[in-house]
Design an enzyme around this catalytic site. Structure first.
Site, PDB file in Angstrom:
ATOM      1  N   SER A   5       0.848  -1.202   0.000  1.00  0.00           N
ATOM      2  CA  SER A   5       0.000   0.000   0.000  1.00  0.00           C
ATOM      3  C   SER A   5       0.877   1.243   0.000  1.00  0.00           C
ATOM      4  O   SER A   5       1.647   1.471   0.940  1.00  0.00           O
ATOM      5  CB  SER A   5      -0.902   0.010   1.222  1.00  0.00           C
ATOM      6  OG  SER A   5      -1.510   1.287   1.342  1.00  0.00           O
ATOM      7  N   HIS A  28      -1.404  -1.352  -4.109  1.00  0.00           N
ATOM      8  CA  HIS A  28      -2.640  -0.909  -3.462  1.00  0.00           C
ATOM      9  C   HIS A  28      -2.624   0.613  -3.305  1.00  0.00           C
ATOM     10  O   HIS A  28      -1.696   1.183  -2.735  1.00  0.00           O
ATOM     11  CB  HIS A  28      -2.746  -1.590  -2.090  1.00  0.00           C
ATOM     12  CG  HIS A  28      -4.029  -1.385  -1.378  1.00  0.00           C
ATOM     13  ND1 HIS A  28      -5.162  -2.131  -1.644  1.00  0.00           N
ATOM     14  CD2 HIS A  28      -4.377  -0.519  -0.382  1.00  0.00           C
ATOM     15  CE1 HIS A  28      -6.138  -1.742  -0.835  1.00  0.00           C
ATOM     16  NE2 HIS A  28      -5.691  -0.758  -0.067  1.00  0.00           N
ATOM     17  N   ASP A  30      -4.723   3.811  -1.913  1.00  0.00           N
ATOM     18  CA  ASP A  30      -5.811   4.217  -1.023  1.00  0.00           C
ATOM     19  C   ASP A  30      -6.303   5.615  -1.372  1.00  0.00           C
ATOM     20  O   ASP A  30      -5.601   6.601  -1.152  1.00  0.00           O
ATOM     21  CB  ASP A  30      -5.332   4.194   0.433  1.00  0.00           C
ATOM     22  CG  ASP A  30      -5.132   2.777   0.936  1.00  0.00           C
ATOM     23  OD1 ASP A  30      -6.104   1.996   0.874  1.00  0.00           O
ATOM     24  OD2 ASP A  30      -4.019   2.451   1.371  1.00  0.00           O
ATOM     25  N   MET A  32      -8.809   8.466  -0.449  1.00  0.00           N
ATOM     26  CA  MET A  32      -9.633   8.905   0.689  1.00  0.00           C
ATOM     27  C   MET A  32     -10.111  10.333   0.442  1.00  0.00           C
ATOM     28  O   MET A  32      -9.337  11.167  -0.034  1.00  0.00           O
ATOM     29  CB  MET A  32      -8.826   8.866   1.987  1.00  0.00           C
ATOM     30  CG  MET A  32      -8.229   7.508   2.304  1.00  0.00           C
ATOM     31  SD  MET A  32      -7.466   7.526   3.947  1.00  0.00           S
ATOM     32  CE  MET A  32      -6.557   5.975   3.913  1.00  0.00           C
ATOM     33  N   HIS A  61      -8.396   1.286  -3.851  1.00  0.00           N
ATOM     34  CA  HIS A  61      -9.316   1.120  -2.719  1.00  0.00           C
ATOM     35  C   HIS A  61      -9.951   2.481  -2.442  1.00  0.00           C
ATOM     36  O   HIS A  61      -9.311   3.374  -1.896  1.00  0.00           O
ATOM     37  CB  HIS A  61      -8.502   0.602  -1.517  1.00  0.00           C
ATOM     38  CG  HIS A  61      -9.279   0.471  -0.250  1.00  0.00           C
ATOM     39  ND1 HIS A  61      -8.676   0.341   0.985  1.00  0.00           N
ATOM     40  CD2 HIS A  61     -10.624   0.425  -0.019  1.00  0.00           C
ATOM     41  CE1 HIS A  61      -9.602   0.244   1.921  1.00  0.00           C
ATOM     42  NE2 HIS A  61     -10.791   0.292   1.347  1.00  0.00           N
ATOM     43  N   MET A  63     -12.040   4.825  -0.542  1.00  0.00           N
ATOM     44  CA  MET A  63     -12.709   5.135   0.726  1.00  0.00           C
ATOM     45  C   MET A  63     -13.343   6.513   0.555  1.00  0.00           C
ATOM     46  O   MET A  63     -12.873   7.524   1.091  1.00  0.00           O
ATOM     47  CB  MET A  63     -11.679   5.108   1.869  1.00  0.00           C
ATOM     48  CG  MET A  63     -11.272   3.688   2.249  1.00  0.00           C
ATOM     49  SD  MET A  63      -9.697   3.604   3.118  1.00  0.00           S
ATOM     50  CE  MET A  63      -8.596   3.618   1.710  1.00  0.00           C
ATOM     51  N   MET A 132     -11.632  -5.339   5.770  1.00  0.00           N
ATOM     52  CA  MET A 132     -10.823  -4.372   6.527  1.00  0.00           C
ATOM     53  C   MET A 132     -10.514  -4.937   7.910  1.00  0.00           C
ATOM     54  O   MET A 132     -11.434  -5.323   8.646  1.00  0.00           O
ATOM     55  CB  MET A 132     -11.554  -3.041   6.667  1.00  0.00           C
ATOM     56  CG  MET A 132     -11.709  -2.242   5.385  1.00  0.00           C
ATOM     57  SD  MET A 132     -10.167  -1.888   4.511  1.00  0.00           S
ATOM     58  CE  MET A 132      -9.241  -1.006   5.770  1.00  0.00           C
ATOM     59  N   ASP A 170      -6.855  -6.047   4.585  1.00  0.00           N
ATOM     60  CA  ASP A 170      -6.209  -4.730   4.571  1.00  0.00           C
ATOM     61  C   ASP A 170      -6.215  -4.127   5.970  1.00  0.00           C
ATOM     62  O   ASP A 170      -7.281  -3.865   6.530  1.00  0.00           O
ATOM     63  CB  ASP A 170      -6.964  -3.820   3.591  1.00  0.00           C
ATOM     64  CG  ASP A 170      -6.317  -2.457   3.427  1.00  0.00           C
ATOM     65  OD1 ASP A 170      -5.212  -2.235   3.943  1.00  0.00           O
ATOM     66  OD2 ASP A 170      -6.943  -1.618   2.740  1.00  0.00           O
TER      67      ASP A 170
HETATM   68  C1  DX5 Z   1      -6.177   2.029   5.684  1.00  0.00           C
HETATM   69  C2  DX5 Z   1      -5.812   1.625   4.288  1.00  0.00           C
HETATM   70  C3  DX5 Z   1      -4.726   0.625   4.213  1.00  0.00           C
HETATM   71  C4  DX5 Z   1      -3.421   1.053   4.818  1.00  0.00           C
HETATM   72  C5  DX5 Z   1      -2.904  -0.115   5.554  1.00  0.00           C
HETATM   73  O1  DX5 Z   1      -7.435   2.612   5.704  1.00  0.00           O
HETATM   74  O2  DX5 Z   1      -6.934   1.100   3.594  1.00  0.00           O
HETATM   75  O3  DX5 Z   1      -4.527   0.184   2.877  1.00  0.00           O
HETATM   76  O4  DX5 Z   1      -2.441   1.449   3.883  1.00  0.00           O
HETATM   77  O5  DX5 Z   1      -1.767   0.277   6.240  1.00  0.00           O
HETATM   78  P1  DX5 Z   1      -1.024  -0.730   7.233  1.00  0.00           P
HETATM   79  O6  DX5 Z   1      -0.590  -1.910   6.431  1.00  0.00           O
HETATM   80  O7  DX5 Z   1       0.110   0.095   7.740  1.00  0.00           O
HETATM   81  O8  DX5 Z   1      -2.003  -1.093   8.305  1.00  0.00           O
HETATM   82 ZN    ZN Z   2      -6.527   0.144   1.642  1.00  0.00          ZN
END
Ligand code: DX5
Ligand code: ZN
Length: 216
Positions: A5, A28, A30, A32, A61, A63, A132, A170
């Site tokens: 990620s 990956h 993210d 947001m 991903h 969010m 999650m 994740d």
């Molecule tokens: C959190 C993200 C994850 C995040 C995980 O909301 O969706 O993808 O990068 O990070 P780690 O592996 O550090 O928990």
């Molecule tokens: Zn994620």
């Protein structure tokens, strides 16, 4: 499969950070929006640039609120897998059809408090299930082992032919937690801080891959 990620990578050097995990199955990403989660990261312009900068398939991903409106752009841009949250989608079945029609795999993510049972029918339309194992929003949080019951349920539904999807996890995946996730039946492991906070991200990824393979 391992999906590093880039949430924990250096956002000013994303091309190099992708190169540092060459051989990763997916990268990956993210997205947001500071509404669905209390954090803001990056969006479609950065994803389009990343697509030009790396050959690793992008696992986006989202969010975000209103994925019914915004997710399709990531599929059209060329993301390999586009994951939306069931808690945010108004019509997740139609959304999966639209994502697939645009050439992407369709992913559905569930927060720690969301059950598999509440979306089993919807999941028949999806290619990946992202469980999650932290509350979405931030990297570096502690692993919530209680979600592994949902992983076991999903694994059973896949192995008995009721669902046909990749089981992805994740949040909080590291050298101490990946074995229990692998034993529960995860196919694809997202890891942010465990890979990008390491001095050698490629080596950290290889170590996680070996640990998972040994436990599966
Ligand atoms: C959190 C993200 C994850 C995040 C995980 O909301 O969706 O993808 O990068 O990070 P780690 O592996 O550090 O928990
Ligand atoms: Zn994620």
């Amino acid at each position: 499969m391992i999906a590093p990620s880039i949430l924990s990578a250096d956002f000013a050097r994303l091309a190099e950070e992708a190169e540092a995990v060459r051989g990763a199955d997916w990268l990956h990403v993210d997205v947001m929006d500071a509404h669905f989660v209390p954090n803001l990261t990056l969006g479609l312009p950065v994803v389009k640039s990343l697509l030009k900068a790396t050959d690793i398939p992008l696992d986006c991903h989202l969010m975000i609120e209103d994925p019914d409106r915004w997710a399709i752009g990531y599929a059209e841009a060329g993301a390999y897998n586009v994951t939306v949250h069931v808690e945010a989608a108004a019509d997740p079945v139609q959304l999966a059809k639209d994502l697939r029609a645009a050439g992407a795999k369709a992913g559905l993510s569930i927060k720690p408090g969301t059950s598999i049972e509440s979306c089993t029918d919807v999941l028949k339309h999806y290619d990946t299930l992202l469980v999650m194992s932290v509350e979405p929003g931030f990297g570096g949080q502690g692993f919530m082992a209680e979600v592994l019951d949902k992983v076991r349920t999903a694994r059973r539904l896949v192995d008995t032919g009721h669902l046909n999807l990749v089981v992805e996890i994740d949040g909080g995946i590291n050298e101490d937690t990946i074995a229990q996730a692998a034993e529960a039946g995860v196919d694809c492991f997202v890891a942010g801080s465990a890979i990008y906070d390491a001095s050698d991200p490629g080596a950290a990824m290889a170590k996680l891959r070996a640990l998972a393979a040994r436990s599966r």
